[in-house]
Design an enzyme around this catalytic site. Structure first.
Site, PDB file in Angstrom:
ATOM      1  N   PHE A 122       0.804  -1.136   0.111  1.00  0.00           N
ATOM      2  CA  PHE A 122       0.029  -0.024  -0.078  1.00  0.00           C
ATOM      3  C   PHE A 122       0.898   1.338  -0.054  1.00  0.00           C
ATOM      4  O   PHE A 122       1.631   1.324   0.944  1.00  0.00           O
ATOM      5  CB  PHE A 122      -0.902   0.114   1.281  1.00  0.00           C
ATOM      6  CG  PHE A 122      -1.887   0.995   1.444  1.00  0.00           C
ATOM      7  CD1 PHE A 122      -2.954   1.267   0.654  1.00  0.00           C
ATOM      8  CD2 PHE A 122      -1.494   1.995   2.439  1.00  0.00           C
ATOM      9  CE1 PHE A 122      -4.146   1.957   0.683  1.00  0.00           C
ATOM     10  CE2 PHE A 122      -2.685   3.123   2.646  1.00  0.00           C
ATOM     11  CZ  PHE A 122      -3.589   3.140   2.096  1.00  0.00           C
ATOM     12  N   LEU A 124       1.272   4.899   0.257  1.00  0.00           N
ATOM     13  CA  LEU A 124       0.667   6.129   0.603  1.00  0.00           C
ATOM     14  C   LEU A 124       1.745   7.084   0.906  1.00  0.00           C
ATOM     15  O   LEU A 124       1.895   8.038   0.483  1.00  0.00           O
ATOM     16  CB  LEU A 124      -0.549   6.093   1.537  1.00  0.00           C
ATOM     17  CG  LEU A 124      -1.068   7.206   2.471  1.00  0.00           C
ATOM     18  CD1 LEU A 124      -1.763   8.134   1.401  1.00  0.00           C
ATOM     19  CD2 LEU A 124      -1.949   6.893   3.739  1.00  0.00           C
ATOM     20  N   ASP A 240      -9.628   3.064   8.229  1.00  0.00           N
ATOM     21  CA  ASP A 240     -10.776   2.795   9.090  1.00  0.00           C
ATOM     22  C   ASP A 240     -10.926   1.093   9.290  1.00  0.00           C
ATOM     23  O   ASP A 240     -11.027   0.593  10.448  1.00  0.00           O
ATOM     24  CB  ASP A 240     -12.000   3.118   8.844  1.00  0.00           C
ATOM     25  CG  ASP A 240     -12.116   4.758   8.810  1.00  0.00           C
ATOM     26  OD1 ASP A 240     -11.498   5.314   9.676  1.00  0.00           O
ATOM     27  OD2 ASP A 240     -12.992   5.401   7.996  1.00  0.00           O
ATOM     28  N   ARG A 268      11.750 -17.609  38.828  1.00  0.00           N
ATOM     29  CA  ARG A 268      12.981 -16.780  39.547  1.00  0.00           C
ATOM     30  C   ARG A 268      12.608 -16.399  40.697  1.00  0.00           C
ATOM     31  O   ARG A 268      11.750 -15.965  41.178  1.00  0.00           O
ATOM     32  CB  ARG A 268      13.088 -15.559  38.508  1.00  0.00           C
ATOM     33  CG  ARG A 268      14.357 -14.909  39.229  1.00  0.00           C
ATOM     34  CD  ARG A 268      15.172 -13.980  38.029  1.00  0.00           C
ATOM     35  NE  ARG A 268      15.994 -12.866  38.580  1.00  0.00           N
ATOM     36  CZ  ARG A 268      17.376 -13.201  38.659  1.00  0.00           C
ATOM     37  NH1 ARG A 268      17.867 -14.247  38.569  1.00  0.00           N
ATOM     38  NH2 ARG A 268      18.018 -12.195  39.234  1.00  0.00           N
ATOM     39  N   GLN A 279       4.024  -8.352  46.212  1.00  0.00           N
ATOM     40  CA  GLN A 279       2.657  -7.704  45.819  1.00  0.00           C
ATOM     41  C   GLN A 279       2.966  -6.645  44.939  1.00  0.00           C
ATOM     42  O   GLN A 279       2.024  -6.399  44.051  1.00  0.00           O
ATOM     43  CB  GLN A 279       1.949  -7.330  47.203  1.00  0.00           C
ATOM     44  CG  GLN A 279       0.575  -6.988  46.808  1.00  0.00           C
ATOM     45  CD  GLN A 279      -0.159  -6.514  48.184  1.00  0.00           C
ATOM     46  OE1 GLN A 279       0.464  -5.602  48.721  1.00  0.00           O
ATOM     47  NE2 GLN A 279      -1.328  -7.033  48.278  1.00  0.00           N
ATOM     48  N   GLY A 347      13.866  -7.562  34.651  1.00  0.00           N
ATOM     49  CA  GLY A 347      15.008  -7.033  35.122  1.00  0.00           C
ATOM     50  C   GLY A 347      16.083  -7.181  34.026  1.00  0.00           C
ATOM     51  O   GLY A 347      15.779  -6.733  32.679  1.00  0.00           O
ATOM     52  N   GLU A 371      -0.158   2.902  10.416  1.00  0.00           N
ATOM     53  CA  GLU A 371      -1.798   3.473  10.217  1.00  0.00           C
ATOM     54  C   GLU A 371      -2.289   4.291  10.873  1.00  0.00           C
ATOM     55  O   GLU A 371      -3.582   4.190  11.574  1.00  0.00           O
ATOM     56  CB  GLU A 371      -2.490   1.790  10.306  1.00  0.00           C
ATOM     57  CG  GLU A 371      -1.755   0.875   9.076  1.00  0.00           C
ATOM     58  CD  GLU A 371      -2.454  -0.331   8.837  1.00  0.00           C
ATOM     59  OE1 GLU A 371      -3.771  -0.276   8.870  1.00  0.00           O
ATOM     60  OE2 GLU A 371      -1.885  -1.282   8.617  1.00  0.00           O
TER      61      GLU A 371
HETATM   62  N1  COS Z   1     -13.931   8.350   5.791  1.00  0.00           N
HETATM   63  C1  COS Z   1     -14.548   9.174   4.810  1.00  0.00           C
HETATM   64  N2  COS Z   1     -14.395  10.489   4.817  1.00  0.00           N
HETATM   65  C2  COS Z   1     -13.779  11.026   5.538  1.00  0.00           C
HETATM   66  C3  COS Z   1     -13.172  10.554   6.575  1.00  0.00           C
HETATM   67  C4  COS Z   1     -13.417   9.068   6.872  1.00  0.00           C
HETATM   68  N3  COS Z   1     -12.823   8.414   7.729  1.00  0.00           N
HETATM   69  N4  COS Z   1     -12.485  11.401   7.424  1.00  0.00           N
HETATM   70  C5  COS Z   1     -12.531  12.520   6.876  1.00  0.00           C
HETATM   71  N5  COS Z   1     -13.478  12.263   5.644  1.00  0.00           N
HETATM   72  C6  COS Z   1     -13.674  13.476   4.572  1.00  0.00           C
HETATM   73  C7  COS Z   1     -14.389  14.605   5.526  1.00  0.00           C
HETATM   74  O1  COS Z   1     -15.752  14.659   5.776  1.00  0.00           O
HETATM   75  C8  COS Z   1     -14.205  15.657   4.143  1.00  0.00           C
HETATM   76  O2  COS Z   1     -15.057  15.432   3.382  1.00  0.00           O
HETATM   77  P1  COS Z   1     -15.604  16.823   2.556  1.00  0.00           P
HETATM   78  O3  COS Z   1     -14.467  17.206   1.605  1.00  0.00           O
HETATM   79  O4  COS Z   1     -16.706  16.231   1.718  1.00  0.00           O
HETATM   80  O5  COS Z   1     -15.970  17.984   3.415  1.00  0.00           O
HETATM   81  C9  COS Z   1     -12.769  15.169   3.760  1.00  0.00           C
HETATM   82  O6  COS Z   1     -12.816  13.862   4.166  1.00  0.00           O
HETATM   83  C10 COS Z   1     -11.478  16.003   4.494  1.00  0.00           C
HETATM   84  O7  COS Z   1     -11.676  15.723   5.766  1.00  0.00           O
HETATM   85  P2  COS Z   1     -10.732  16.587   6.655  1.00  0.00           P
HETATM   86  O8  COS Z   1     -10.599  18.104   6.413  1.00  0.00           O
HETATM   87  O9  COS Z   1     -10.902  16.166   8.112  1.00  0.00           O
HETATM   88  O10 COS Z   1      -9.401  16.051   6.359  1.00  0.00           O
HETATM   89  P3  COS Z   1      -7.928  16.093   6.663  1.00  0.00           P
HETATM   90  O11 COS Z   1      -7.078  16.372   5.596  1.00  0.00           O
HETATM   91  O12 COS Z   1      -7.897  17.344   7.850  1.00  0.00           O
HETATM   92  O13 COS Z   1      -7.483  14.904   7.483  1.00  0.00           O
HETATM   93  C11 COS Z   1      -7.443  13.165   9.042  1.00  0.00           C
HETATM   94  C12 COS Z   1      -8.055  14.182   8.410  1.00  0.00           C
HETATM   95  C13 COS Z   1      -5.982  13.799   9.819  1.00  0.00           C
HETATM   96  C14 COS Z   1      -8.357  12.384   9.821  1.00  0.00           C
HETATM   97  C15 COS Z   1      -6.882  12.044   8.123  1.00  0.00           C
HETATM   98  O14 COS Z   1      -5.902  12.759   7.215  1.00  0.00           O
HETATM   99  C16 COS Z   1      -6.109  10.947   8.480  1.00  0.00           C
HETATM  100  O15 COS Z   1      -6.887   9.960   9.091  1.00  0.00           O
HETATM  101  N6  COS Z   1      -4.848  10.884   8.502  1.00  0.00           N
HETATM  102  C17 COS Z   1      -4.050   9.508   9.074  1.00  0.00           C
HETATM  103  C18 COS Z   1      -3.797   8.723   8.098  1.00  0.00           C
HETATM  104  C19 COS Z   1      -2.813   7.629   8.281  1.00  0.00           C
HETATM  105  O16 COS Z   1      -3.284   6.785   9.068  1.00  0.00           O
HETATM  106  N7  COS Z   1      -1.519   7.836   8.029  1.00  0.00           N
HETATM  107  C20 COS Z   1      -0.686   6.711   8.209  1.00  0.00           C
HETATM  108  C21 COS Z   1      -0.129   6.142   6.941  1.00  0.00           C
HETATM  109  S1  COS Z   1       0.399   4.456   7.290  1.00  0.00           S
HETATM  110  S2  COS Z   1      -0.316   3.234   5.976  1.00  0.00           S
END
Ligand code: COS
Length: 385
Positions: A122, A124, A240, A268, A279, A347, A371
């Site tokens: 993945f 990202l 999610d 041990r 305790q 320890g 994640e």
């Molecule tokens: N599912 C679907 N849509 C979502 C959502 C979710 N879980 N969370 C936010 N959205 C939507 C919002 O509703 C908003 O929609 P509209 O454009 O229609 O208003 C849009 O996405 C943008 O939301 P927001 O402004 O809150 O986005 P941000 O860019 O501020 O980011 C977070 C929000 C921080 C929650 C997000 O970037 C995140 O989860 N980051 C972590 C990512 C992660 O885990 N990275 C690790 C990588 S290792 S693989």
């Protein structure tokens, strides 16, 4: 919502516990020492049909569901977190195809992923995108029947061994933030795709974490997942879903460390008595087991809530998003605390590599980072309140 185990799930847990003890535990220290992707672990998972645990039967999976996948991952992580990462990354890389792939893409990629014949990654994270998903700078430009991808991805688990990588790239730079991101399926061996730096990590050392370099990588336009601009939704829903198995991994690491510490303190002796009879130490272990069980209930509850979530891009309810983030937050922070305390209980022996708890402590740390960090989970949780 009930999450009592079925007969099958109880049997599954026992079977995986035995497999983990007999086949995975013996090589755990060596995998950690070697610091490379563990093909021997991948082979054990393949032979036992575990790659497809959460894949639809239609595509060769066993469709056991998220709770069963969590049980598998938890049992494996008790003895070897690196081996459990292989299943986590497989889920993380496959879910974008479940969620947004069309029939052709599903038929082409999922059956070989379900058996583990092919591995997936993945893509990202970038130097300025990770917690901030919207910060993706990798670009995909449409040219006739192709997209041409350019950019660099960092900290990508298993991209060096994957046959298929789901990659996030910007298709529209004229719109702000998240709106212009799309997801693509990129196959191993695509001209212009290369692997850069291999990270030398603190923990989960039996997995690989690498840089991906994309230089004019030309892929068929049909390799887009869904449509242009759907990337953010795919990524958010994928995370999610996959945060729950990460919570299960954290629980497994914590339980593995606690189990080891309990048997050690019963063996041990100091001051003429087993350590377990003091305790002060009993209270530590009482706290550890309570914290693990609390996080476990949250994780199983989250998994059972997600059990029937359709694999499409419909937005999840706030309740589901919150449960997934709460489970990961609770389990990851518990894993870090419990493994650190397990080292303390052993320890000096806890501090040396001859005993497994220092490895478990190092392995636990990543669960608070990947994640979505524990801080990001709090952002996600509070955004649903
Ligand atoms: N599912 C679907 N849509 C979502 C959502 C979710 N879980 N969370 C936010 N959205 C939507 C919002 O509703 C908003 O929609 P509209 O454009 O229609 O208003 C849009 O996405 C943008 O939301 P927001 O402004 O809150 O986005 P941000 O860019 O501020 O980011 C977070 C929000 C921080 C929650 C997000 O970037 C995140 O989860 N980051 C972590 C990512 C992660 O885990 N990275 C690790 C990588 S290792 S693989």
């Amino acid at each position: 919502m009930s999450y009592d185990f079925t007969e099958e799930q109880i049997m599954l847990k026992d079977t995986i516990a035995r497999l983990a003890k007999e086949q995975i535990a013996p090589g755990a220290a060596a995998r950690d020492e070697k610091g490379e992707f563990s093909w021997d672990s991948a082979e054990i998972l393949r032979e036992n049909g575990l790659f497809g645990a959460d894949f639809p039967e239609k595509y060769g999976g066993s469709e056991m569901g998220l709770l069963s996948l969590c049980l598998i991952i938890e049992e494996i992580a008790k003895v070897c977190a690196s081996t459990s990462v292989i299943l986590l990354v497989h889920e993380l890389g496959s879910i974008p195809i479940f969620l947004a792939g069309n029939d052709d893409q599903k038929e082409k990629y999922l059956p070989k992923l379900a058996t583990g014949e092919n591995l997936v990654a993945f893509g990202l994270t970038e130097s300025n995108a990770g917690s901030d998903v919207s910060g993706v700078k990798t670009k995909a430009v449409r040219e006739d029947d192709n997209y041409v991808l350019n950019g660099t991805k960092t900290f990508i688990s298993h991209a060096d061994v994957a046959d298929v990588i789901c990659i996030a790239a910007k298709t529209d730079t004229s719109v702000p933030g998240h709106k212009g991101i799309s997801m693509f399926i990129v196959e191993k061996g695509s001209p212009g795709l290369s692997i850069g730096k291999h990270e030398n990590k603190l923990g989960i050392r039996g997995s690989s974490t690498v840089e991906i370099i994309l230089e004019d990588v030309r892929i068929p336009a049909t390799n887009i997942l869904g449509h242009e601009g759907m990337g953010f939704s795919i990524i958010m829903k994928t995370l999610d879903l996959t945060r729950i198995p990460v919570a299960a991994q954290a629980l497994g690491i914590a339980q593995g460390a606690l189990d080891y510490a309990i048997s050690y303190t019963k063996e041990r002796t100091q001051f003429g008595k087993p350590l377990f009879s003091f305790q002060g130490l009993q209270w530590m272990m009482a706290d550890m087991t309570t914290q693990i069980e609390a996080a476990r209930q949250l994780t199983y509850k989250a998994a059972s809530l997600f059990e029937n979530v359709p694999k499409n891009l419909d937005r999840l309810s706030n309740e589901l998003i919150r449960y997934s983030a709460m489970a990961k937050l609770a389990a990851a922070d518990t894993a870090m605390k419990v493994t650190t305390d397990a080292v303390q209980l052993l320890g000096g022996y806890g501090f040396v590599k001859e005993y497994p708890v220092e490895r478990m402590m190092r392995d636990a740390k990543i669960t608070q980072i990947y994640e979505g960090t524990s801080q990001i989970q709090k952002v996600v949780i509070s955004s649903t309140l």
